[in-house]
Design a protein around this motif. Structure first.
Motif, mmCIF file in Angstrom:
data_model
loop_
_atom_site.group_PDB
_atom_site.id
_atom_site.type_symbol
_atom_site.label_atom_id
_atom_site.label_comp_id
_atom_site.label_asym_id
_atom_site.label_seq_id
_atom_site.Cartn_x
_atom_site.Cartn_y
_atom_site.Cartn_z
ATOM 1 N N PHE A 110 86.908 84.663 43.255
ATOM 2 C CA PHE A 110 88.134 84.842 42.466
ATOM 3 C C PHE A 110 87.870 85.014 40.967
ATOM 4 O O PHE A 110 88.666 85.659 40.277
ATOM 5 C CB PHE A 110 89.072 83.650 42.686
ATOM 6 C CG PHE A 110 89.651 83.597 44.069
ATOM 7 C CD1 PHE A 110 90.691 84.428 44.425
ATOM 8 C CD2 PHE A 110 89.151 82.718 45.017
ATOM 9 C CE1 PHE A 110 91.234 84.398 45.708
ATOM 10 C CE2 PHE A 110 89.677 82.668 46.299
ATOM 11 C CZ PHE A 110 90.718 83.518 46.649
ATOM 12 N N SER A 111 86.783 84.430 40.477
ATOM 13 C CA SER A 111 86.485 84.583 39.050
ATOM 14 C C SER A 111 85.511 85.712 38.775
ATOM 15 O O SER A 111 85.635 86.412 37.779
ATOM 16 C CB SER A 111 85.919 83.270 38.491
ATOM 17 O OG SER A 111 86.837 82.211 38.660
ATOM 18 N N GLN B 38 88.199 88.550 39.523
ATOM 19 C CA GLN B 38 88.547 88.219 38.135
ATOM 20 C C GLN B 38 90.023 87.831 37.997
ATOM 21 O O GLN B 38 90.706 88.243 37.068
ATOM 22 C CB GLN B 38 88.207 89.390 37.206
ATOM 23 C CG GLN B 38 86.731 89.711 37.158
ATOM 24 C CD GLN B 38 86.389 90.804 36.162
ATOM 25 O OE1 GLN B 38 87.267 91.414 35.569
ATOM 26 N NE2 GLN B 38 85.097 91.037 35.967
ATOM 27 N N TRP B 39 90.485 87.022 38.935
ATOM 28 C CA TRP B 39 91.858 86.542 38.900
ATOM 29 C C TRP B 39 92.003 85.230 38.130
ATOM 30 O O TRP B 39 93.060 84.961 37.570
ATOM 31 C CB TRP B 39 92.383 86.336 40.330
ATOM 32 C CG TRP B 39 92.648 87.615 41.059
ATOM 33 C CD1 TRP B 39 92.576 88.883 40.563
ATOM 34 C CD2 TRP B 39 93.020 87.747 42.436
ATOM 35 N NE1 TRP B 39 92.876 89.803 41.522
ATOM 36 C CE2 TRP B 39 93.156 89.146 42.699
ATOM 37 C CE3 TRP B 39 93.253 86.860 43.462
ATOM 38 C CZ2 TRP B 39 93.514 89.625 43.944
ATOM 39 C CZ3 TRP B 39 93.612 87.337 44.713
ATOM 40 C CH2 TRP B 39 93.736 88.706 44.942
ATOM 41 N N THR B 40 90.963 84.412 38.160
ATOM 42 C CA THR B 40 91.040 83.079 37.554
ATOM 43 C C THR B 40 89.863 82.855 36.615
ATOM 44 O O THR B 40 88.809 83.467 36.776
ATOM 45 C CB THR B 40 91.019 81.984 38.636
ATOM 46 O OG1 THR B 40 89.821 82.123 39.424
ATOM 47 C CG2 THR B 40 92.239 82.079 39.543
ATOM 48 N N SER C 111 96.367 78.720 35.373
ATOM 49 C CA SER C 111 95.288 79.545 35.929
ATOM 50 C C SER C 111 93.960 78.782 35.951
ATOM 51 O O SER C 111 93.147 78.968 36.860
ATOM 52 C CB SER C 111 95.149 80.842 35.136
ATOM 53 O OG SER C 111 94.735 80.587 33.801
ATOM 54 N N HIS C 112 93.725 77.938 34.943
ATOM 55 C CA HIS C 112 92.501 77.144 34.911
ATOM 56 C C HIS C 112 92.522 76.027 35.957
ATOM 57 O O HIS C 112 91.464 75.528 36.358
ATOM 58 C CB HIS C 112 92.298 76.529 33.523
ATOM 59 C CG HIS C 112 91.743 77.478 32.513
ATOM 60 N ND1 HIS C 112 92.516 78.449 31.903
ATOM 61 C CD2 HIS C 112 90.482 77.611 32.000
ATOM 62 C CE1 HIS C 112 91.754 79.141 31.063
ATOM 63 N NE2 HIS C 112 90.536 78.657 31.097
ATOM 64 N N ARG D 99 100.749 79.350 31.158
ATOM 65 C CA ARG D 99 100.158 80.214 32.186
ATOM 66 C C ARG D 99 98.637 80.077 32.200
ATOM 67 O O ARG D 99 98.016 80.047 33.272
ATOM 68 C CB ARG D 99 100.559 81.657 31.920
ATOM 69 C CG ARG D 99 100.015 82.644 32.936
ATOM 70 C CD ARG D 99 100.502 84.052 32.633
ATOM 71 N NE ARG D 99 99.978 85.009 33.603
ATOM 72 C CZ ARG D 99 100.225 86.312 33.572
ATOM 73 N NH1 ARG D 99 101.017 86.803 32.634
ATOM 74 N NH2 ARG D 99 99.699 87.108 34.483
ATOM 75 N N SER D 100 98.044 79.969 31.032
ATOM 76 C CA SER D 100 96.599 79.790 30.952
ATOM 77 C C SER D 100 96.178 78.452 31.563
ATOM 78 O O SER D 100 95.186 78.373 32.287
ATOM 79 C CB SER D 100 96.142 79.868 29.496
ATOM 80 O OG SER D 100 94.756 79.590 29.382
ATOM 81 N N ILE E 141 94.001 76.182 39.065
ATOM 82 C CA ILE E 141 94.138 76.619 40.460
ATOM 83 C C ILE E 141 92.882 76.336 41.281
ATOM 84 O O ILE E 141 92.928 75.653 42.319
ATOM 85 C CB ILE E 141 94.493 78.122 40.512
ATOM 86 C CG1 ILE E 141 95.904 78.341 39.967
ATOM 87 C CG2 ILE E 141 94.403 78.641 41.947
ATOM 88 C CD1 ILE E 141 96.296 79.801 39.853
ATOM 89 N N LEU E 142 91.745 76.868 40.862
ATOM 90 C CA LEU E 142 90.525 76.711 41.664
ATOM 91 C C LEU E 142 90.071 75.255 41.767
ATOM 92 O O LEU E 142 89.735 74.802 42.875
ATOM 93 C CB LEU E 142 89.402 77.581 41.097
ATOM 94 C CG LEU E 142 89.559 79.104 41.256
ATOM 95 C CD1 LEU E 142 88.278 79.817 40.841
ATOM 96 C CD2 LEU E 142 89.922 79.472 42.679
#
Length: 336
Positions: free
Chosen positions: A156-157, A161-163, A200-201, A196-197, A203-204
């Protein structure tokens, strides 16, 4: 109810003393000299080494150090870090909100998916849906945290490149913390895109930390529901023609909650233990990463105090779980 609460509180005293002893002994079993590690590549003279050993009390017998350690704890003093010279309690309280935020999000993720999955598997026993849910939970339980975390980062990163890869928020945003919880502080900051930032940080790390508790909760919920669904009162409710949704929600689920609540409480310790690896993988600035760094630096006061404070949090959570039993089933608090 008061007797029930006092009986649970009485159990915490020997538990706390046992944890204090384990925390004290643990760091001293590791090889390495804390004074040499503090000196680093510059090294130190024998005279200076002896002086520092005496200053920090490392030259005294272990039992004498332990008595001093207990005495300081009873006075509310966990000592100061050998490396940063800051009070251990202050460092812990500064970093703990990050760990607590991550743990709460991971538990919400685990409960929100684990409970419905377990109930669904129990009500569809023997079907492909049941087998599929159990296979997924078994897979999730079997995944090592460090491998699962790196796999998600790569996918994903790295590829999609979603997170983001690490941290709690982009370096673009800066504001004074109010609560220590990045989700709340980012909302209070009124900076566009900060919340939002922060999400996103988060989630994983939330998925990685919550996967194992999710699997355990789902399997325990299924087991408890299967046991309750075979009881006479459930069969009677079905025979009366009550809708299946009402039978499950009103009669079966509540009586299946006690072992599930126990599991959720026990998973709190798993979350805090898993947070050490998760925070290390994602460079999450919480208590777990702080403890790992302190272990490598042989920072005795930091490791002792950190372990003791984390254990205290787990004991408090388990106490709350015990009290929840009394709310779910009044017979428990009356000792029946």
């Amino acid at each position: 109810m008061i007797r029930f609460v006092l009986s649970r509180l009485a159990v915490l005293v020997p538990t706390f003393l046992g944890v204090a002893f384990v925390a004290f002994i643990f760091i001293r079993l590791l090889p390495g000299d804390p004074v040499e590690l503090m000196a680093g590549e510059r090294g130190t003279t024998p005279e200076r080494h002896a002086e520092l050993m005496e200053r920090f009390g490392f030259d005294r017998p272990w039992w004498e150090q332990y008595v001093t350690f207990l005495g300081n704890i009873l006075q509310g003093d966990l000592g100061r870090s050998i490396v940063t010279k800051a009070p251990i309690l202050d460092e812990f309280l500064t970093l703990f909100p990050a760990t607590l935020e991550l743990s709460i999000c991971a538990m919400i993720f685990a409960v929100a998916l684990g409970l419905p999955a377990g109930v669904l598997a129990a009500t569809r026993r023997g079907t492909s849906l049941d087998h599929g849910v159990m296979a997924v939970t078994l897979t999730g339980y079997s995944m090592p945290i460090f491998w699962w975390g790196l796999l998600l980062i790569i996918l994903f990163s790295g590829i999609l490149q979603w997170t983001p890869v690490s941290g709690r928020i982009d370096l673009l945003y800066f504001f004074e913390p109010v609560t220590g919880f990045m989700l709340i502080d980012s909302l209070l900051s009124d900076q566009a895109g900060a919340f939002r930032s922060a999400v996103s940080h988060l989630i994983l790390p939330t998925i990685v930390l919550g996967t194992i508790p999710l699997a355990v909760i789902a399997r325990q919920t299924r087991s408890a529901m299967l046991e309750v669904l075979g009881e006479d009162y459930v069969r009677t409710a079905r025979a009366k023609g009550l809708p299946m949704r009402r039978v499950i929600g009103l009669h079966a689920f509540r009586n299946a909650l006690i072992p599930v609540v126990t599991t959720i409480g026990l998973q709190t310790g798993v979350l805090l233990a898993g947070a050490i690896l998760t925070e290390t993988i994602f460079s999450w600035p919480g208590v777990g990463k702080w403890l790992i760094d302190s272990i490598f630096r042989r920072d005795y006061p930091a490791v002792q105090g950190g372990l003791l404070l984390i254990a205290s949090v787990v004991m408090i959570v388990n106490l709350l779980v015990d009290l929840t039993y009394g709310l779910i089933d009044p017979r428990i608090r009356h000792g029946r």
